[in-house]
Design an enzyme around this catalytic site. Structure first.
Site, PDB file in Angstrom:
ATOM      1  CG  MET A   1       0.728  22.740  -6.965  1.00  0.00           C
ATOM      2  SD  MET A   1       1.836  21.501  -7.621  1.00  0.00           S
ATOM      3  CE  MET A   1       0.739  20.086  -7.685  1.00  0.00           C
ATOM      4  CB  CYS A   2      -4.770  23.307  -7.173  1.00  0.00           C
ATOM      5  SG  CYS A   2      -5.109  23.690  -5.451  1.00  0.00           S
ATOM      6  N   GLY A   3      -4.314  21.371  -9.425  1.00  0.00           N
ATOM      7  CA  GLY A   3      -4.512  21.345 -10.856  1.00  0.00           C
ATOM      8  C   GLY A   3      -5.743  22.181 -11.125  1.00  0.00           C
ATOM      9  CG  HIS A  52      -8.473  18.238 -10.145  1.00  0.00           C
ATOM     10  ND1 HIS A  52      -9.368  17.188 -10.146  1.00  0.00           N
ATOM     11  CD2 HIS A  52      -8.749  18.973 -11.259  1.00  0.00           C
ATOM     12  CE1 HIS A  52     -10.144  17.284 -11.218  1.00  0.00           C
ATOM     13  NE2 HIS A  52      -9.782  18.355 -11.911  1.00  0.00           N
ATOM     14  CG  ASN A  76      -1.160  25.544  -9.088  1.00  0.00           C
ATOM     15  OD1 ASN A  76      -0.753  25.047  -8.040  1.00  0.00           O
ATOM     16  ND2 ASN A  76      -0.565  25.342 -10.247  1.00  0.00           N
TER      17      ASN A  76
END
Length: 604
Positions: A1-3, A52, A76
């Site tokens: 998962m990411c920002g 991120h 994401n």
């Protein structure tokens, strides 16, 4: 998962990103942060990409991903099926490679349609100079947008600012994917969003085109292309003989009654099928974890998976199925949140007069408490009862029942400092209650009991399973009973179709932002594409029988599944909303309605 984040400027002017937004994004992805700027030919536009990364599977892959031809992807999501991703591979890298080979829009749509799992993405296609973005069919990953002064901003999470914002943040509707022709946008000085919708039965295209930021225009793509729906259409068949609204007396059935119902209803085939697809959905989500090298030894003291746990049927089934697929030596964290109750005045007065040994009323789990506990909320009581059932189901497993206790002072502090930004742009009393409850639960900081002593504990699990989606598909809410009473099965089918259609805007974006703030990832087994397709294939009366009393009729098929898995009293617990079970609703104004705008989320 990411920002993930993208700022598209329709001029060559340099824009700084909001540092507070960057901090929110970094908490979502603590393992890697990087920016990348792409400038159009002749400097006519600029795209600033920021990613991120939370390392979840395969080897750590940095983002933004840029290939040799200049295409850029910020991703994401998780691929749980549809596209082959090997254990040692990273899904973002696999998706980037697939998209790089695409030229025509139909090819990009084909790749996205094939993915089973949650995703939000932004993709710069160098050839033709297009910017693509969107969310999966259910909207399980957050993506927000706004347009201000010739700047389109896309982000996983935003910042709630004070005062009236002329260009407010909005959730990107999970109705399909969007494409911006960057050359045309620069020439016109405005952003036109070309929409490629999901193929849905009864899709309202006109409402889609209106839910865009002020200053932007949305148009359906002229080719008429759509994304293939990842789930089967809802079975709306209703035999006339079943279109009745007569209900039985509202008394609870026992586990024994449920066993008899299992035999009399002859639902064994449906129960077996649901158990199979749901078990596989859980397996995919508890085993898709960072790739371990062969010479590395797992840490037996720390759980890799946690469950938002109330002891109700949804979370109990997730725990029982996770137990099947997580190695026996690894613990599972059960995250149980409670908001501090005020001790009743009558009890305070009587406590001075009565004997110290006098016990309170018997709890559902059979335990008597010698004194009032301000954290003995309903979900804490059923959670402890559920823990005993799981311990009986597998006494060898280490079940970490994490008691997360929240005072009003801490709630107010964290709501103002963090949670209000994560819930934004949603702003109702219900969003506040659930957003706060989920944030504290997902943080996982509390204590566990060991040898009758409390020990401080903080969950290390990066994966958090949540039961969202069960009520929406199996008629678990009280409003389903109201609709059934008024309109029979036909009305109930319409209500369930609406529930699943709006779940992205009501729940999933908010919960993704709230859980992701801890550098953890929400996973939704009940919204697995195969689970939804199977439940959609069944006629409504096979999933729920609202002529039966509460605790049995709603989510009937799931209750029969729980019984088959060996669960006990938890299989017949009536539905209790999180805001009431955790008692966060009792901390605030009791005269508020769930749909009211919540002033506590406002920034002064």
């Amino acid at each position: 998962m990411c920002g993930i984040f993208c700022l598209l400027s329709l001029s060559a002017a340099h824009f700084e990103t909001d540092t507070t937004v960057s901090e929110h994004l970094k908490r979502r992805g603590p393992n890697w942060s990087q920016n990348l700027t792409v400038t159009g030919r002749n400097g006519c536009y600029q795209c600033v990409f920021s990613a991120h990364v939370l390392h979840m599977r395969g080897s750590l892959t940095t983002q933004p991903l840029q290939d040799t031809t200049g295409n850029v992807l910020v991703w994401n999501g998780e691929v749980f099926g549809g596209l082959p991703v090997m254990p040692e591979e990273n899904d973002a890298a696999v998706i980037a490679q697939r998209l790089s080979s695409c030229g025509r829009p139909s090819e990009i749509l084909s790749v996205l349609s094939s993915i089973q799992g949650p995703w939000g993405f932004i993709y710069y296609q160098k050839a033709g100079e297009y910017l693509w973005f969107g969310r999966d069919f259910f909207g399980r990953r957050s993506l927000l947008w706004k347009f201000d002064a010739e700047v389109l901003t896309l982000t996983s999470v935003a910042v709630h600012t004070s005062g009236s914002d002329l260009c407010p943040w909005q959730e990107v509707p999970a109705v399909g994917v969007y494409r911006v022709d960057l050359k045309a946008a620069t020439e016109a000085g405005m952003v036109t969003l070309e929409v490629y919708p999901w193929a849905r039965v009864g899709n309202d295209d006109t409402s889609t085109l209106q839910c865009v930021p002020s200053g932007c225009v949305a148009l359906m793509n002229q080719s008429g292309l759509v994304l293939t729906s990842p789930v089967s259409p809802l079975n709306s068949s209703i035999p006339n003989s079943l279109n009745e609204t007569e209900t039985h007396s509202n008394t609870q059935l026992s586990v024994k009654d449920l066993e008899q119902l299992l035999a009399s209803k002859e639902k064994n085939e449906e129960v077996n099928c649901l158990t199979c697809v749901l078990s596989e959905a859980v397996r995919r989500r508890v085993q898709s974890l960072p790739f371990e090298k062969k010479d590395s030894s797992p840490d037996d003291d720390h759980a890799t998976v946690a469950i938002l746990f109330s002891g109700g049927i949804d979370s109990m089934i997730l725990a029982a199925l996770a137990d099947r697929h997580i190695p026996a030596h690894q613990p599972i964290d059960l995250l149980n949140v409670a908001f501090k109750l005020q001790e009743p005045k009558k009890q305070k007065e009587s406590a001075k007069k009565k004997n110290k040994n006098m016990t309170t009323a018997s709890k559902p789990d059979g335990a008597n408490s010698p004194k009032f506990s301000p954290f003995d909320v309903p979900d804490r009581i059923t959670g402890k009862a559920g823990l005993k059932e799981l311990q009986e189901l597998n006494p060898e497993r280490r079940w970490n029942f994490v008691e997360i206790n929240v005072t009003q002072e801490e709630l107010q502090k964290m709501r103002h400092g963090r949670i209000c930004h994560l819930v934004h742009p949603l702003d109702t009393v219900l969003d506040d209650s659930i957003g706060c409850a989920v944030w504290f639960a997902a943080r996982g900081t509390g204590f566990i009991m060991e040898d009758n002593d409390q020990r401080p504990f903080s969950s290390s699990a990066k994966v958090i399973l949540t039961g969202i989606g069960a009520d929406e598909q199996l008629a678990g809410y009280s409003r389903h009973r109201v609709r059934f009473k008024m309109s029979g099965y036909e009305g109930l089918v319409q209500e369930l179709a609406m529930e699943l259609g709006r779940i992205s805007s009501r729940n999933l974006g908010r919960d993704d932002r709230v859980i992701g703030d801890h550098g953890k990832e929400a996973r939704f087994p009940y919204l697995d594409e195969d689970v939804v397709s199977y439940l959609n294939s069944l006629p409504v009366w096979e999933k729920a029988d609202l002529s039966l009393p509460r605790g049995v009729g709603e989510k009937l098929l799931l209750r029969l599944t729980a019984k088959q898995l060996g669960l006990g009293q938890s299989a017949v617990l009536p539905k209790r909303a999180m805001q009431f079970g955790s008692r966060i609703a009792k901390m605030e104004d009791s005269h508020e309605k769930a749909s009211d705008r919540c002033t506590r989320l406002c920034i002064g």
